[in-house]
Design a protein around this motif. Structure first.
Motif, PDB file in Angstrom:
ATOM      1  N   LEU A 171      -4.505 -11.698  -0.092  1.00  0.00           N
ATOM      2  CA  LEU A 171      -5.098 -12.299  -1.287  1.00  0.00           C
ATOM      3  C   LEU A 171      -6.551 -11.871  -1.456  1.00  0.00           C
ATOM      4  CD1 LEU A 171      -3.578 -15.903  -1.139  1.00  0.00           C
ATOM      5  CD2 LEU A 171      -3.001 -14.051  -2.739  1.00  0.00           C
ATOM      6  N   ILE A 172      -7.292 -11.816  -0.379  1.00  0.00           N
ATOM      7  CA  ILE A 172      -8.692 -11.397  -0.455  1.00  0.00           C
ATOM      8  C   ILE A 172      -8.795  -9.939  -0.885  1.00  0.00           C
ATOM      9  CG2 ILE A 172     -10.756 -10.968   0.930  1.00  0.00           C
ATOM     10  CD1 ILE A 172     -10.013 -13.506   2.526  1.00  0.00           C
ATOM     11  N   SER A 173      -7.892  -9.097  -0.366  1.00  0.00           N
ATOM     12  CA  SER A 173      -7.948  -7.672  -0.739  1.00  0.00           C
ATOM     13  C   SER A 173      -7.608  -7.471  -2.212  1.00  0.00           C
ATOM     14  CB  SER A 173      -7.019  -6.850   0.145  1.00  0.00           C
ATOM     15  OG  SER A 173      -5.667  -7.177  -0.104  1.00  0.00           O
ATOM     16  N   LEU A 174      -6.847  -8.404  -2.808  1.00  0.00           N
ATOM     17  CA  LEU A 174      -6.514  -8.293  -4.234  1.00  0.00           C
ATOM     18  C   LEU A 174      -7.701  -8.633  -5.134  1.00  0.00           C
ATOM     19  CD1 LEU A 174      -2.866  -9.666  -4.373  1.00  0.00           C
ATOM     20  CD2 LEU A 174      -3.634  -7.306  -4.588  1.00  0.00           C
ATOM     21  N   CYS A 175      -8.784  -9.121  -4.585  1.00  0.00           N
ATOM     22  CA  CYS A 175      -9.978  -9.385  -5.384  1.00  0.00           C
ATOM     23  C   CYS A 175     -10.608  -8.085  -5.878  1.00  0.00           C
ATOM     24  CB  CYS A 175     -11.003 -10.179  -4.570  1.00  0.00           C
ATOM     25  SG  CYS A 175     -10.471 -11.873  -4.239  1.00  0.00           S
ATOM     26  N   ASP A 176     -10.355  -6.991  -5.171  1.00  0.00           N
ATOM     27  CA  ASP A 176     -10.861  -5.688  -5.588  1.00  0.00           C
ATOM     28  C   ASP A 176      -9.979  -5.154  -6.722  1.00  0.00           C
ATOM     29  OD1 ASP A 176     -12.337  -3.250  -5.491  1.00  0.00           O
ATOM     30  OD2 ASP A 176     -10.707  -2.366  -4.315  1.00  0.00           O
ATOM     31  N   ARG A 177     -10.599  -4.757  -7.826  1.00  0.00           N
ATOM     32  CA  ARG A 177      -9.862  -4.333  -9.011  1.00  0.00           C
ATOM     33  C   ARG A 177      -9.005  -3.086  -8.742  1.00  0.00           C
ATOM     34  NH1 ARG A 177     -11.983  -4.370 -15.006  1.00  0.00           N
ATOM     35  NH2 ARG A 177     -10.055  -3.717 -15.986  1.00  0.00           N
ATOM     36  N   ALA A 178      -9.546  -2.108  -8.047  1.00  0.00           N
ATOM     37  CA  ALA A 178      -8.797  -0.870  -7.775  1.00  0.00           C
ATOM     38  C   ALA A 178      -7.559  -1.163  -6.930  1.00  0.00           C
ATOM     39  CB  ALA A 178      -9.693   0.141  -7.079  1.00  0.00           C
ATOM     40  N   THR A 179      -7.701  -2.030  -5.945  1.00  0.00           N
ATOM     41  CA  THR A 179      -6.562  -2.399  -5.096  1.00  0.00           C
ATOM     42  C   THR A 179      -5.513  -3.119  -5.916  1.00  0.00           C
ATOM     43  OG1 THR A 179      -8.033  -2.614  -3.199  1.00  0.00           O
ATOM     44  CG2 THR A 179      -5.883  -3.660  -3.020  1.00  0.00           C
TER      45      THR A 179
ATOM     46  N   VAL B 272      -0.196  -3.092  -8.553  1.00  0.00           N
ATOM     47  CA  VAL B 272       0.603  -3.279  -9.775  1.00  0.00           C
ATOM     48  C   VAL B 272       1.346  -1.990 -10.121  1.00  0.00           C
ATOM     49  CG1 VAL B 272       0.459  -3.683 -12.274  1.00  0.00           C
ATOM     50  CG2 VAL B 272      -0.794  -5.167 -10.703  1.00  0.00           C
ATOM     51  N   ASN B 273       0.652  -0.857 -10.083  1.00  0.00           N
ATOM     52  CA  ASN B 273       1.300   0.425 -10.412  1.00  0.00           C
ATOM     53  C   ASN B 273       2.420   0.760  -9.439  1.00  0.00           C
ATOM     54  OD1 ASN B 273      -0.330   0.866 -12.639  1.00  0.00           O
ATOM     55  ND2 ASN B 273      -1.847   2.034 -11.474  1.00  0.00           N
ATOM     56  N   LYS B 274       2.190   0.554  -8.155  1.00  0.00           N
ATOM     57  CA  LYS B 274       3.229   0.847  -7.166  1.00  0.00           C
ATOM     58  C   LYS B 274       4.410  -0.108  -7.308  1.00  0.00           C
ATOM     59  CE  LYS B 274       0.466   3.227  -3.758  1.00  0.00           C
ATOM     60  NZ  LYS B 274      -0.020   3.288  -2.399  1.00  0.00           N
ATOM     61  N   SER B 275       4.138  -1.354  -7.645  1.00  0.00           N
ATOM     62  CA  SER B 275       5.218  -2.324  -7.847  1.00  0.00           C
ATOM     63  C   SER B 275       6.056  -1.942  -9.058  1.00  0.00           C
ATOM     64  CB  SER B 275       4.665  -3.731  -8.037  1.00  0.00           C
ATOM     65  OG  SER B 275       3.984  -4.148  -6.883  1.00  0.00           O
ATOM     66  N   ARG B 276       5.403  -1.523 -10.138  1.00  0.00           N
ATOM     67  CA  ARG B 276       6.142  -1.085 -11.333  1.00  0.00           C
ATOM     68  C   ARG B 276       6.993   0.141 -11.020  1.00  0.00           C
ATOM     69  NH1 ARG B 276       1.248  -1.761 -15.627  1.00  0.00           N
ATOM     70  NH2 ARG B 276       1.461  -4.003 -15.927  1.00  0.00           N
ATOM     71  N   SER B 277       6.420   1.085 -10.300  1.00  0.00           N
ATOM     72  CA  SER B 277       7.159   2.295  -9.939  1.00  0.00           C
ATOM     73  C   SER B 277       8.363   1.948  -9.059  1.00  0.00           C
ATOM     74  CB  SER B 277       6.231   3.262  -9.203  1.00  0.00           C
ATOM     75  OG  SER B 277       6.937   4.372  -8.726  1.00  0.00           O
ATOM     76  N   PHE B 278       8.154   1.048  -8.116  1.00  0.00           N
ATOM     77  CA  PHE B 278       9.238   0.637  -7.231  1.00  0.00           C
ATOM     78  C   PHE B 278      10.356  -0.040  -8.027  1.00  0.00           C
ATOM     79  CE2 PHE B 278      11.167  -2.711  -4.585  1.00  0.00           C
ATOM     80  CZ  PHE B 278      11.770  -1.913  -3.632  1.00  0.00           C
TER      81      PHE B 278
END
Length: 124
Positions: A19-27, A32-38
């Motif tokens: 959750l903390i790492s998701l605070c970074d916009r690039a991460t 999100v992009n990898k989840s959509r691709s998956f």
């Protein structure tokens, strides 16, 4: 009982770290992009199971050919090692014979030189 707490705390620590790492916009955008691709891949392969089967067959054939090549190479190297083991005693014998011949020749040359030096000193 402490083992249960350890597992639980590890899980919560990993969850908090995620959750903390998701605070970074690039991460966040990357996730999100990898989840959509998956999800896109899952939908495609669920509609086309023959493609998955074909890809698995190709991979299987590729690994089978690699295995056969490695097995052939191993057989070849084993044959060469056996051949070397057979040649080793012959080569050793050849080296010993050559050494003995040189040693005998050296002794003969020494004898010749010593005969020449004694005949030179007595002949003069």
């Amino acid at each position: 009982m402490s083992g249960n707490k350890l597992g639980k705390y590890i899980f919560f620590g990993a969850l908090a770290g995620g959750l903390i790492s998701l605070c970074d916009r690039a991460t966040r955008e990357d996730v999100v992009n990898k989840s959509r691709s998956f999800m896109s891949d899952v939908r495609y392969y669920s509609k086309n199971p023959d493609v998955v089967k074909l890809k698995l067959q190709e991979k299987s054939e590729k690994y089978q050919s690699i295995y056969e090549q490695v097995a052939n190479d191993a057989t070849y190297f084993k044959g060469k090692m056996d051949e070397l083991k057979e040649l080793s005693p012959q080569v050793k014998e050849l080296v010993v014979d050559t050494k003995d011949a040189f040693t005998e020749a050296k002794d003969d040359y020494k004898a010749m030189v010593s005969e020449d030096s004694t005949s030179d000193s007595t002949g003069k």
